[in-house]
Design a protein around this motif. Structure first.
Motif, PDB file in Angstrom:
ATOM      1  N   UNK A   1      24.396 -21.711  12.128  1.00  0.00           N
ATOM      2  CA  UNK A   1      24.622 -22.030  10.905  1.00  0.00           C
ATOM      3  C   UNK A   1      24.374 -20.467  10.101  1.00  0.00           C
ATOM      4  N   UNK A   2      23.318 -19.833  10.530  1.00  0.00           N
ATOM      5  CA  UNK A   2      22.992 -18.576   9.888  1.00  0.00           C
ATOM      6  C   UNK A   2      24.227 -17.696   9.834  1.00  0.00           C
ATOM      7  N   UNK A   3      24.347 -17.301  11.354  1.00  0.00           N
ATOM      8  CA  UNK A   3      25.491 -16.594  11.346  1.00  0.00           C
ATOM      9  C   UNK A   3      26.855 -16.749  10.530  1.00  0.00           C
ATOM     10  N   UNK A   4      27.167 -18.028  10.958  1.00  0.00           N
ATOM     11  CA  UNK A   4      28.478 -18.550  10.385  1.00  0.00           C
ATOM     12  C   UNK A   4      28.556 -18.230   8.790  1.00  0.00           C
ATOM     13  N   UNK A   5      27.274 -18.766   8.331  1.00  0.00           N
ATOM     14  CA  UNK A   5      27.103 -18.597   6.852  1.00  0.00           C
ATOM     15  C   UNK A   5      27.384 -17.323   6.290  1.00  0.00           C
ATOM     16  N   UNK A   6      26.662 -16.281   6.937  1.00  0.00           N
ATOM     17  CA  UNK A   6      26.501 -15.061   6.338  1.00  0.00           C
ATOM     18  C   UNK A   6      28.124 -14.583   6.637  1.00  0.00           C
ATOM     19  N   UNK A   7      28.627 -14.703   7.681  1.00  0.00           N
ATOM     20  CA  UNK A   7      29.980 -13.984   7.995  1.00  0.00           C
ATOM     21  C   UNK A   7      30.997 -14.717   6.851  1.00  0.00           C
ATOM     22  N   UNK A   8      31.028 -16.038   6.464  1.00  0.00           N
ATOM     23  CA  UNK A   8      31.857 -16.505   5.530  1.00  0.00           C
ATOM     24  C   UNK A   8      31.687 -15.885   4.388  1.00  0.00           C
ATOM     25  N   UNK A   9      30.356 -15.801   3.796  1.00  0.00           N
ATOM     26  CA  UNK A   9      29.763 -15.432   2.501  1.00  0.00           C
ATOM     27  C   UNK A   9      30.322 -13.908   2.369  1.00  0.00           C
ATOM     28  N   UNK A  10      30.236 -13.136   3.272  1.00  0.00           N
ATOM     29  CA  UNK A  10      30.585 -11.724   3.249  1.00  0.00           C
ATOM     30  C   UNK A  10      31.926 -11.711   3.014  1.00  0.00           C
ATOM     31  N   UNK A  11      32.815 -12.506   3.861  1.00  0.00           N
ATOM     32  CA  UNK A  11      34.415 -12.458   3.713  1.00  0.00           C
ATOM     33  C   UNK A  11      34.654 -12.973   2.331  1.00  0.00           C
ATOM     34  N   UNK A  12      34.348 -14.072   1.904  1.00  0.00           N
ATOM     35  CA  UNK A  12      34.789 -14.495   0.712  1.00  0.00           C
ATOM     36  C   UNK A  12      34.283 -13.938  -0.445  1.00  0.00           C
ATOM     37  N   UNK A  13      33.180 -13.194  -0.655  1.00  0.00           N
ATOM     38  CA  UNK A  13      32.524 -12.697  -1.714  1.00  0.00           C
ATOM     39  C   UNK A  13      33.209 -11.576  -1.737  1.00  0.00           C
ATOM     40  N   UNK A  14      33.581 -10.678  -0.801  1.00  0.00           N
ATOM     41  CA  UNK A  14      34.111  -9.361  -0.457  1.00  0.00           C
ATOM     42  C   UNK A  14      35.489  -9.431  -1.314  1.00  0.00           C
ATOM     43  N   UNK A  15      36.333 -10.526  -0.809  1.00  0.00           N
ATOM     44  CA  UNK A  15      37.717 -10.720  -1.479  1.00  0.00           C
ATOM     45  C   UNK A  15      37.671 -11.100  -2.900  1.00  0.00           C
ATOM     46  N   UNK A  16      36.675 -11.809  -3.311  1.00  0.00           N
ATOM     47  CA  UNK A  16      36.466 -12.327  -4.507  1.00  0.00           C
ATOM     48  C   UNK A  16      36.261 -11.043  -5.370  1.00  0.00           C
ATOM     49  N   UNK A  17      35.280 -10.322  -4.972  1.00  0.00           N
ATOM     50  CA  UNK A  17      34.715  -9.175  -5.898  1.00  0.00           C
ATOM     51  C   UNK A  17      35.809  -8.119  -6.053  1.00  0.00           C
ATOM     52  N   UNK A  18      36.666  -7.980  -4.893  1.00  0.00           N
ATOM     53  CA  UNK A  18      37.702  -7.020  -4.981  1.00  0.00           C
ATOM     54  C   UNK A  18      38.907  -7.394  -6.222  1.00  0.00           C
ATOM     55  N   UNK A  19      38.927  -8.650  -6.170  1.00  0.00           N
ATOM     56  CA  UNK A  19      40.004  -9.253  -7.066  1.00  0.00           C
ATOM     57  C   UNK A  19      39.576  -9.302  -8.361  1.00  0.00           C
ATOM     58  N   UNK A  20      38.375  -9.709  -8.562  1.00  0.00           N
ATOM     59  CA  UNK A  20      37.663  -9.655  -9.919  1.00  0.00           C
ATOM     60  C   UNK A  20      37.752  -8.275 -10.499  1.00  0.00           C
TER      61      UNK A  20
END
Length: 355
Positions: free
Chosen positions: A21-40
């Motif tokens: 859970x920890x590894x998957x959560x951090x990995x998904x957060x990094x991807x989704x936050x990165x893409x969202x911030x770039x678009x923002x």
């Protein structure tokens, strides 16, 4: 299997690290936050370019028709949707200060709406409006008076008119507001968003004079930022818009892979008699824990990616781009369901041999 047993199983898998859970959560957060911030940041950049275009006067349309502008009709343009303000202008006798007789100040009679086009309010007090640089040179403030050869002239207000490529006539000029009556030489209208249709509406401010041979010209107050700005096109055509779909795809793939990596464990549970529904419920709970934890992390990161840019529409941008991390969390659950149905008990020994 009872709900309590399902919850207990999911809890043990998370605590012992079986779920990752920890590894998957951090990995998904990094991807989704990165893409969202770039678009923002892409959206905020478009907004800042639009603000710069408007503040430079690029959205102000100027129709020139000597002695053919109906001042009242020009003022009424501001009632049209998309026309923020409008006013008329014509040249008049220069203002001659007693202390500057050899250097008269060009003057223009304007309607109150033109003061609004320049960012002021002619209703505040009567008198002349001066550009900021000229007021600084003369050392005057609103409410003070200037001694001219024709008497005293009160300073009603000061307007910003930087030397940034816009029509330079008002860089050093006095504007004298009067009621919107009679015939003027120019009609200025702040049009936003820009539209050729709204440009044509300026013609409604013309008076009918069949004997006039002067051309009617519609131009732009400042062309240094370009002649057009298609904000809607820039927004809908931004390359980073695919980042939101990328978040959903990342969640789907990560949810699918996370379950496929546990195919031996899941097939063994089925072989030992655990029902597929109970097993799926446990897997969904585990996935929900790490995927929605990732959503919360991404949502917090997006705040720091949007708010520091300090734009008026930061909240609107946040609402648009938080959809990416939200989609990632939901599609992770979809990936979990799809992956679970690809794992069959009959392939248990195959999974064991290929582990």
């Amino acid at each position: 299997m009872r709900l309590r047993s399902i919850l207990s199983e999911a809890y043990r898998n998370i605590v012992t690290g079986t779920t990752r859970a920890l590894l998957l959560g951090i990995f998904l957060a990094a991807i989704s936050a990165g893409l969202a911030i770039v678009d923002a940041r892409s959206i905020i950049d478009i907004e800042q370019k639009a603000d710069d275009f408007v503040s430079s006067g690029g959205s102000v349309r100027v129709m020139v028709a000597r002695e053919s502008i109906d001042a009242a009709a020009c003022e009424r343009l501001s009632a049209i949707s998309g026309v923020r303000s409008a006013g008329a202008l014509k040249e008049t006798d220069a203002v001659v200060l007693r202390v500057m007789i050899a250097n008269p100040i060009p003057a223009y009679v304007v309607t109150p709406g033109l003061i609004e086009v320049l960012g002021g309010n002619a209703a505040t007090r009567a008198g002349a409006w001066l550009p900021a640089q000229l007021a600084k040179t003369l050392g005057v403030q609103p409410g003070q008076e200037l001694v001219t050869t024709a008497g005293t002239l009160s300073v009603a207000g000061i307007y910003d008119y930087p030397d940034d490529g816009r029509d330079s006539r008002l860089n050093y000029a006095a504007l004298l507001p009067q009621l919107a009556t009679g015939v003027f030489d120019e009609c200025w209208a702040e049009v936003w968003p820009l539209s050729k249709t709204r440009d044509h509406l300026l013609y409604s401010a013309l008076t009918v004079d069949v004997s006039s041979t002067d051309p009617v010209i519609i131009g732009q107050l400042n062309t240094s930022r370009g002649t057009q700005f298609d904000g809607v096109g820039a927004f809908t055509g931004r390359p980073t818009r695919y980042g939101l779909a990328g978040c959903g795809l990342a969640g789907l793939i990560l949810g699918f892979v996370a379950i496929r990596m546990r195919r031996l464990e899941i097939a063994a549970a089925l072989h030992l008699g655990e029902s597929r529904c109970a097993l799926l419920a446990s897997l969904l709970i585990e996935t929900a824990v790490w995927s929605f934890s990732a959503f919360i992390l991404a949502a917090c990161a997006l705040v720091f990616g949007v708010i520091p840019r300090n734009t008026a529409a930061s909240m609107n941008v946040y609402i648009i781009d938080i959809c990416g991390p939200a989609a990632a969390a939901l599609t992770a659950l979809v990936g979990t369901v799809l992956a679970s149905f690809t794992i069959q008990e009959k392939y248990l020994f195959g999974y064991f041999k290929s582990r």
